[in-house]
Design an enzyme around this catalytic site. Structure first.
Site, mmCIF file in Angstrom:
data_model
loop_
_atom_site.group_PDB
_atom_site.id
_atom_site.type_symbol
_atom_site.label_atom_id
_atom_site.label_comp_id
_atom_site.label_asym_id
_atom_site.label_seq_id
_atom_site.Cartn_x
_atom_site.Cartn_y
_atom_site.Cartn_z
ATOM 1 C CG ASN A 210 31.715 27.112 40.380
ATOM 2 O OD1 ASN A 210 30.947 27.416 39.481
ATOM 3 N ND2 ASN A 210 32.998 26.847 40.155
ATOM 4 C CB ILE A 307 43.523 28.365 33.141
ATOM 5 C CG1 ILE A 307 43.230 27.012 33.802
ATOM 6 C CG2 ILE A 307 43.720 28.187 31.639
ATOM 7 C CD1 ILE A 307 41.874 26.428 33.457
ATOM 8 C CE LYS A 342 43.600 35.556 38.465
ATOM 9 N NZ LYS A 342 42.907 34.282 38.552
HETATM 10 N N1 CTP Z 1 40.831 31.486 36.756
HETATM 11 C C1 CTP Z 1 41.552 30.533 36.101
HETATM 12 N N2 CTP Z 1 42.032 29.454 36.781
HETATM 13 C C2 CTP Z 1 41.785 29.315 38.102
HETATM 14 C C3 CTP Z 1 41.034 30.289 38.779
HETATM 15 C C4 CTP Z 1 40.560 31.364 38.074
HETATM 16 O O1 CTP Z 1 41.776 30.662 34.895
HETATM 17 N N3 CTP Z 1 42.247 28.257 38.740
HETATM 18 C C5 CTP Z 1 40.366 32.650 35.999
HETATM 19 C C6 CTP Z 1 38.853 32.742 35.870
HETATM 20 O O2 CTP Z 1 38.396 32.081 34.697
HETATM 21 C C7 CTP Z 1 38.622 34.236 35.792
HETATM 22 C C8 CTP Z 1 39.763 34.824 36.598
HETATM 23 O O3 CTP Z 1 40.760 33.807 36.683
HETATM 24 O O4 CTP Z 1 38.760 34.716 34.476
HETATM 25 C C9 CTP Z 1 39.403 35.255 37.990
HETATM 26 O O5 CTP Z 1 38.728 34.240 38.663
HETATM 27 P P1 CTP Z 1 38.196 34.444 40.141
HETATM 28 O O6 CTP Z 1 37.596 33.154 40.635
HETATM 29 O O7 CTP Z 1 37.382 35.696 40.221
HETATM 30 O O8 CTP Z 1 39.528 34.802 40.912
HETATM 31 P P2 CTP Z 1 40.636 33.926 41.564
HETATM 32 O O9 CTP Z 1 41.855 34.009 40.705
HETATM 33 O O10 CTP Z 1 40.147 32.578 41.885
HETATM 34 O O11 CTP Z 1 40.957 34.786 42.872
HETATM 35 P P3 CTP Z 1 40.196 34.891 44.296
HETATM 36 O O12 CTP Z 1 39.952 33.500 44.765
HETATM 37 O O13 CTP Z 1 41.180 35.643 45.115
HETATM 38 O O14 CTP Z 1 38.931 35.703 44.086
#
Ligand code: CTP
Length: 403
Positions: A210, A307, A342
């Protein structure tokens, strides 16, 4: 007010070949709109002309303890009264020895002895001189006075030897200066920060990732260090160099990031997950490049571990957990949902559609969301945003006030 803008710095230059590097440092300070006054020792003048420093600083260079010019009388007292900090770069073994023993036999050492402002010393010399017990003793003495030492680098020296003693990088000296103007309210804390994207391989030539640049996470790491935290930074693939004084672990995939983070989280007082972790990865990595003719029109994907959610489920008592949420709509409600799901203490929600708040820009405009409510911060530089996040973390640690 960002960086060193408006700070009054007395730059002391002593007689090392590295004096030429002080020219660049002065330029960097002036570019940042610091107000710099230069004091040189006689030996320093043998390496670089005072004219260079006066032209670049816009002020006359202070050289002589017994200057009779009316505005220079008592210069050794006034110099430090009119500055916010003193930076000695390069600092020779001789100047370090003088300072360690309270000798005031030239303008610079007299000014430092008379100073009641912070002093940053950047040694530069031959490695045998540096490692001699006399110099090491003197450096320890300076530390015991509260002076901040910016340790020299290792590498090729002007004398032809290879070893310790090269003047530190400007980045390290700048960080030392910046930390003088910050509270040390993260002292004694270990903070674990993730930054950047992750990269998920598809075949030996291709990957999914990304647009995260890692700048927000690196800004968090630098600002935490300035506030005296021990910082561990787990960074995905980004084009940013290691910030000084920080342990950096470089990873590529979400699974590698997970392993690095889980391995270190148990002893962290604060974890900030600013990384843009890939939610999915290809179900299998092809051993050879996938040919156009082999591609069947779809990719099989599997979910990556979340995570932050894993950390939230197993967090030690008292640990503060901060997540980021990249959103294009419903910022506050999405922040609240992720906070709950979370089990985090604070979510930093940023609008990925904004021109000055999206990916790879220097500024950000975030909304902080905790269980009590939300606060929208103004558009700020990423470092200023990072400082506001640390302010919120300090508040969370000190009690139930909320943001
Ligand atoms: N995060 C993580 N591990 C993942 C995805 C996200 O630790 N596999 C953490 C990111 O580092 C951030 C938070 O979760 O601190 C939110 O990430 P975000 O991409 O905004 O949300 P998602 O959990 O991916 O949810 P969605 O796809 O519904 O927006």
């Amino acid at each position: 007010m960002p960086g060193l803008h408006g700070k009054r710095i007395l730059l002391g230059i002593t007689g090392s070949i590295a004096a030429y590097k002080a020219v660049e440092w002065l330029r960097s300070l002036v570019k940042e709109e610091a107000d710099v006054t230069v004091a040189m020792t006689e030996a320093a003048e043998r390496f670089v002309s005072p004219l260079t420093f006066s032209a670049l600083s816009g002020h006359g260079v202070h050289r002589d303890l017994f200057d009779e010019a009316p505005d220079r009388v008592m210069a050794h007292i006034n110099l430090s009264r009119e500055a916010d900090a003193i930076l000695v770069a390069p600092a020779t073994a001789q100047t370090i020895a003088r300072l360690a023993h309270g000798m005031a036999d030239n303008l610079l050492t007299a000014a430092i002895l008379a100073a009641r402002i912070p002093v940053v010393i950047c040694p530069a010399m031959n490695s045998f001189m540096l490692n001699h017990p006399a110099t090491q003793d003197n450096i320890r003495r300076l530390e015991s006075f509260g002076y901040r030492i910016v340790q020299p680098n290792s590498g090729e020296l002007a004398c032809g030897e290879v070893g310790d003693g090269r003047l530190a990088d400007w980045d390290a000296a700048r960080e030392a200066l910046l930390s003088l103007f910050q509270p040390d309210d993260l002292k004694g804390m270990t903070v674990l920060i993730t930054a950047g994207p992750t990269r998920e391989a598809l075949d030996p030539a291709r990957f999914l990732s990304n647009r995260s640049s890692g700048k927000m996470g690196f800004a968090l790491a630098r600002t935490a260090r300035r506030r005296d935290a021990e910082v561990v930074l787990v960074a995905g693939p980004v084009q940013l160099s290691d910030p000084p004084g920080i342990e950096v672990m470089r990873v590529t995939t979400a699974e590698e990031m997970r392993q690095a983070v889980v391995g270190r989280a148990a002893v962290a007082d604060v974890v900030v997950k600013s990384a843009a972790v890939a939610d999915f990865r290809p179900a299998a990595i092809a051993g050879h490049k996938i040919k156009k003719t082999q591609y069947g029109g779809h990719l099989d994907m599997v979910k990556n571990p979340d995570i932050l959610a894993e950390l939230g489920a197993h967090r030690p008592l008292g640990q503060i957990l901060v997540g980021f949420a990249a959103e294009s709509q419903d910022h506050v409600s999405e922040g609240q949902r992720k906070l709950r799901e979370k089990n985090a203490d604070l979510m930093v929600v940023n609008d990925i559609l904004g021109v000055q708040t999206g990916f790879d820009v220097e500024t950000n405009q975030v909304t902080l969301v905790d269980c009590r409510g939300s606060v929208a911060l103004p558009l700020l530089s990423k470092e200023e945003t990072a400082d506001r996040i640390w302010d919120a973390v300090v508040q969370l640690r000190s009690g139930p006030a909320g943001i």
